[in-house]
Scaffold this motif. Structure first.
Motif, short mmCIF file in Angstrom:
data_model
loop_
_atom_site.label_atom_id
_atom_site.label_comp_id
_atom_site.label_asym_id
_atom_site.label_seq_id
_atom_site.Cartn_x
_atom_site.Cartn_y
_atom_site.Cartn_z
N THR A 167 0.82 -1.31 0.02
CA THR A 167 -0.02 -0.08 0.09
C THR A 167 0.83 1.20 -0.16
O THR A 167 0.45 2.22 -0.68
CB THR A 167 -0.91 -0.09 1.34
N GLN A 168 1.85 1.08 0.69
CA GLN A 168 2.71 2.20 0.97
C GLN A 168 3.44 2.68 -0.29
O GLN A 168 3.77 3.66 -0.97
CB GLN A 168 3.81 2.33 1.90
N VAL A 169 3.94 1.51 -1.18
CA VAL A 169 4.75 1.64 -2.23
C VAL A 169 3.46 2.22 -3.47
O VAL A 169 4.10 3.10 -4.20
CB VAL A 169 5.08 0.31 -3.03
N LEU A 170 2.54 1.65 -3.45
CA LEU A 170 1.41 2.31 -4.24
C LEU A 170 1.37 3.57 -3.99
O LEU A 170 1.29 4.67 -5.05
CB LEU A 170 0.22 1.42 -4.31
N ARG A 171 1.15 4.29 -2.89
CA ARG A 171 0.60 5.66 -2.52
C ARG A 171 2.13 6.41 -3.01
O ARG A 171 1.79 7.44 -3.38
CB ARG A 171 0.56 5.51 -1.03
N GLN A 172 3.19 5.99 -2.91
CA GLN A 172 4.31 6.81 -3.06
C GLN A 172 4.50 7.06 -4.65
O GLN A 172 5.13 7.89 -5.05
CB GLN A 172 5.62 5.99 -2.66
N SER A 173 3.72 6.09 -5.29
CA SER A 173 3.74 6.17 -6.73
C SER A 173 2.58 7.11 -7.17
O SER A 173 2.40 7.19 -8.60
CB SER A 173 3.91 4.68 -7.31
N GLY A 174 1.96 7.51 -6.58
CA GLY A 174 0.71 8.30 -6.67
C GLY A 174 -0.56 7.49 -7.15
O GLY A 174 -1.42 8.24 -7.69
N ILE A 175 -0.56 6.19 -6.55
CA ILE A 175 -1.75 5.41 -6.89
C ILE A 175 -2.53 5.01 -5.89
O ILE A 175 -1.81 4.47 -4.70
CB ILE A 175 -1.21 4.14 -7.54
N ASN A 176 -3.72 5.34 -5.62
CA ASN A 176 -4.68 4.95 -4.63
C ASN A 176 -4.65 3.42 -4.76
O ASN A 176 -5.01 2.74 -5.72
CB ASN A 176 -6.08 5.45 -4.97
N PRO A 177 -4.46 2.78 -3.50
CA PRO A 177 -4.49 1.37 -3.37
C PRO A 177 -5.69 0.67 -3.91
O PRO A 177 -6.02 -0.37 -4.51
CB PRO A 177 -4.17 1.00 -2.03
N GLU A 178 -6.95 1.29 -3.73
CA GLU A 178 -8.07 0.90 -4.36
C GLU A 178 -8.08 0.74 -5.69
O GLU A 178 -9.03 -0.10 -6.27
CB GLU A 178 -9.34 1.95 -3.86
N THR A 179 -7.53 1.39 -6.57
CA THR A 179 -7.32 1.22 -7.79
C THR A 179 -6.55 -0.07 -8.24
O THR A 179 -7.44 -0.94 -9.04
CB THR A 179 -6.26 2.12 -8.51
N LEU A 180 -5.89 -0.83 -7.45
CA LEU A 180 -5.29 -2.08 -7.48
C LEU A 180 -6.30 -3.24 -7.01
O LEU A 180 -6.72 -4.17 -7.59
CB LEU A 180 -3.93 -2.29 -6.94
N ARG A 181 -6.87 -2.90 -6.02
CA ARG A 181 -7.91 -3.69 -5.17
C ARG A 181 -9.27 -3.99 -6.03
O ARG A 181 -9.84 -5.14 -6.33
CB ARG A 181 -8.15 -3.23 -4.04
N SER A 182 -9.66 -2.81 -6.75
CA SER A 182 -10.68 -3.05 -7.97
C SER A 182 -10.23 -3.84 -9.07
O SER A 182 -11.11 -4.43 -9.57
CB SER A 182 -11.05 -1.60 -8.30
N ARG A 183 -8.89 -3.66 -9.42
CA ARG A 183 -8.66 -4.75 -10.55
C ARG A 183 -8.53 -5.96 -10.22
O ARG A 183 -9.11 -6.89 -10.82
CB ARG A 183 -7.16 -4.30 -11.08
N LEU A 184 -8.37 -6.42 -9.03
CA LEU A 184 -8.18 -7.66 -8.52
C LEU A 184 -9.74 -8.16 -8.55
O LEU A 184 -9.95 -9.45 -8.74
CB LEU A 184 -7.60 -7.80 -7.22
N GLU A 185 -10.58 -7.24 -7.84
CA GLU A 185 -11.87 -7.90 -7.66
C GLU A 185 -12.59 -8.09 -8.91
O GLU A 185 -13.20 -9.10 -9.09
CB GLU A 185 -12.50 -6.67 -7.03
N SER A 186 -12.35 -7.36 -9.98
CA SER A 186 -12.75 -7.71 -11.47
C SER A 186 -12.39 -9.04 -11.62
O SER A 186 -13.12 -9.80 -12.68
CB SER A 186 -12.71 -6.45 -12.38
N GLU A 187 -11.02 -9.18 -11.62
CA GLU A 187 -10.68 -10.44 -12.10
C GLU A 187 -11.06 -11.79 -11.48
O GLU A 187 -11.22 -12.57 -11.81
CB GLU A 187 -9.07 -10.32 -12.08
N ILE A 188 -11.11 -11.64 -10.25
CA ILE A 188 -11.66 -12.61 -9.21
C ILE A 188 -13.34 -12.82 -10.03
O ILE A 188 -13.81 -14.10 -10.05
CB ILE A 188 -11.70 -12.15 -7.98
N ALA A 189 -14.16 -11.79 -9.99
CA ALA A 189 -15.17 -12.01 -10.70
C ALA A 189 -15.47 -12.60 -12.06
O ALA A 189 -16.17 -13.57 -12.18
CB ALA A 189 -16.12 -10.62 -10.57
N TRP A 190 -14.77 -12.10 -12.96
CA TRP A 190 -14.45 -12.62 -14.07
C TRP A 190 -14.18 -14.26 -14.00
O TRP A 190 -14.86 -14.81 -14.85
CB TRP A 190 -13.62 -11.84 -14.84
N THR A 191 -13.08 -14.54 -13.25
CA THR A 191 -12.95 -15.99 -13.35
C THR A 191 -14.09 -16.66 -12.69
O THR A 191 -14.26 -17.88 -13.25
CB THR A 191 -11.89 -16.33 -12.22
#
Length: 308
Positions: A111-135
């Protein structure tokens, strides 16, 4: 990019993050509406940032790709809702933690690495959620539809040049159960575990398994079975490969008590079963990807997508 390949790309590039700062919710506007669900410029900027971090791709190309990924993810989540499927927070947490663990990070550090890169961690979590749902959707819809033609399997096997293609290991194993009643006390369970360890230490041969079992109370010796390496669960195969013929694997707790497996014999035989299963998995994965792309095209064709 498939979910698996995207995950691998994420793992490969996470440590490349070097852009300082935190995501800022600046002026935002609706850029796309997918069946009444808005996708904003902020959403697109965040996904583009994730793409930059995981693939190294930036600029207008990343922005366009981010927008289309978000459209697809929205359609996937809408289809999951329609099908009555729900991805729990625990499932997303597990995927997030797994991703972090593979690059030797804790979830909080990721989470810290993502925030340091200007990325809200929820962006990655949403991506993971959609992949799990699609599977889940694909498994429910296509598990009966993926069929691999025998001619395709044979053709793929003929292309393999691996010298070990026609070799496979055959195991003769014997199950041994030290029975522990379901409502036994902790003391009883501990005693039975000691007996299982003692039985294992005294074991010398599958021919003597039943004779040895008579020295103990409620020890069940199962019939010897012959199994190819492809028919043995991965963890059990690892345990069997650690011991010599005539020895027993460490006791494992099951609903019946403590279960062990004696390795009665193993040998290399002429067989293309292992290679065949590998080829079938590869062909099935390829067919599944094609069905996934076709399903997504179908969803896009039926959807109302308004680009602004």
């Amino acid at each position: 990019m498939t979910g698996k390949r995207w995950m691998l790309a994420t793992l490969a590039m996470l440590f490349a993050a070097s852009v300082a700062g935190t995501p800022v919710m600046a002026q935002t506007a609706i850029k796309v509406i997918v069946n009444n669900k808005p996708i904003t410029t902020y959403d697109i900027k965040q996904r583009a940032g994730l793409l930059r971090l995981t693939t190294g791709r930036g600029g207008s190309g990343a922005t366009r790709q981010a927008m289309e990924e978000l459209v697809n993810d929205t359609l996937k989540m809408q289809e999951a809702t329609r099908a009555g499927m729900n991805v729990s927070k625990a499932e997303v947490d597990e995927a997030y933690a797994t991703l972090a663990g593979r690059v030797k990070l804790t979830p909080s550090r990721l989470t810290q690495v993502l925030r340091q890169s200007g990325i809200n961690p929820e962006t990655l979590r949403s991506r993971l959620e959609s992949e799990i749902a699609w599977t889940q959707i694909l498994r429910a819809r296509f598990q009966q539809e993926v069929r691999i033609a025998e001619s395709d399997v044979i053709a793929a096997l003929q292309k393999k040049e691996d010298e070990d293609t026609n070799k496979s290991m055959e195991y003769r194993v014997q199950g041994i159960v030290v029975v522990v009643p379901a409502k036994s006390s902790a003391g009883t369970k501990a005693q039975r575990r000691r007996e299982a360890d003692k039985y294992r230490a005294q074991f010398t041969s599958c021919n003597e398994a039943e004779t040895l079992a008579r020295q103990y109370r409620e020890v069940v010796v199962l019939p010897i079975k012959t199994r190819l390496e492809t028919e043995i669960p991965g963890e059990l195969k690892k345990e069997l490969d650690k011991i010599a013929v005539g020895k027993v694997t460490a006791p494992q707790t099951t609903s019946n008590g403590y279960e062990m497996f004696a390795l009665c014999d193993k040998r290399e035989i002429a067989s293309n079963v292992a290679a065949r299963m590998e080829v079938e998995d590869e062909l099935r994965d390829k067919e599944g990807q094609q069905l996934s792309r076709r399903y997504l095209r179908e969803l896009r064709r039926r959807a109302i997508i308004d680009y602004r």
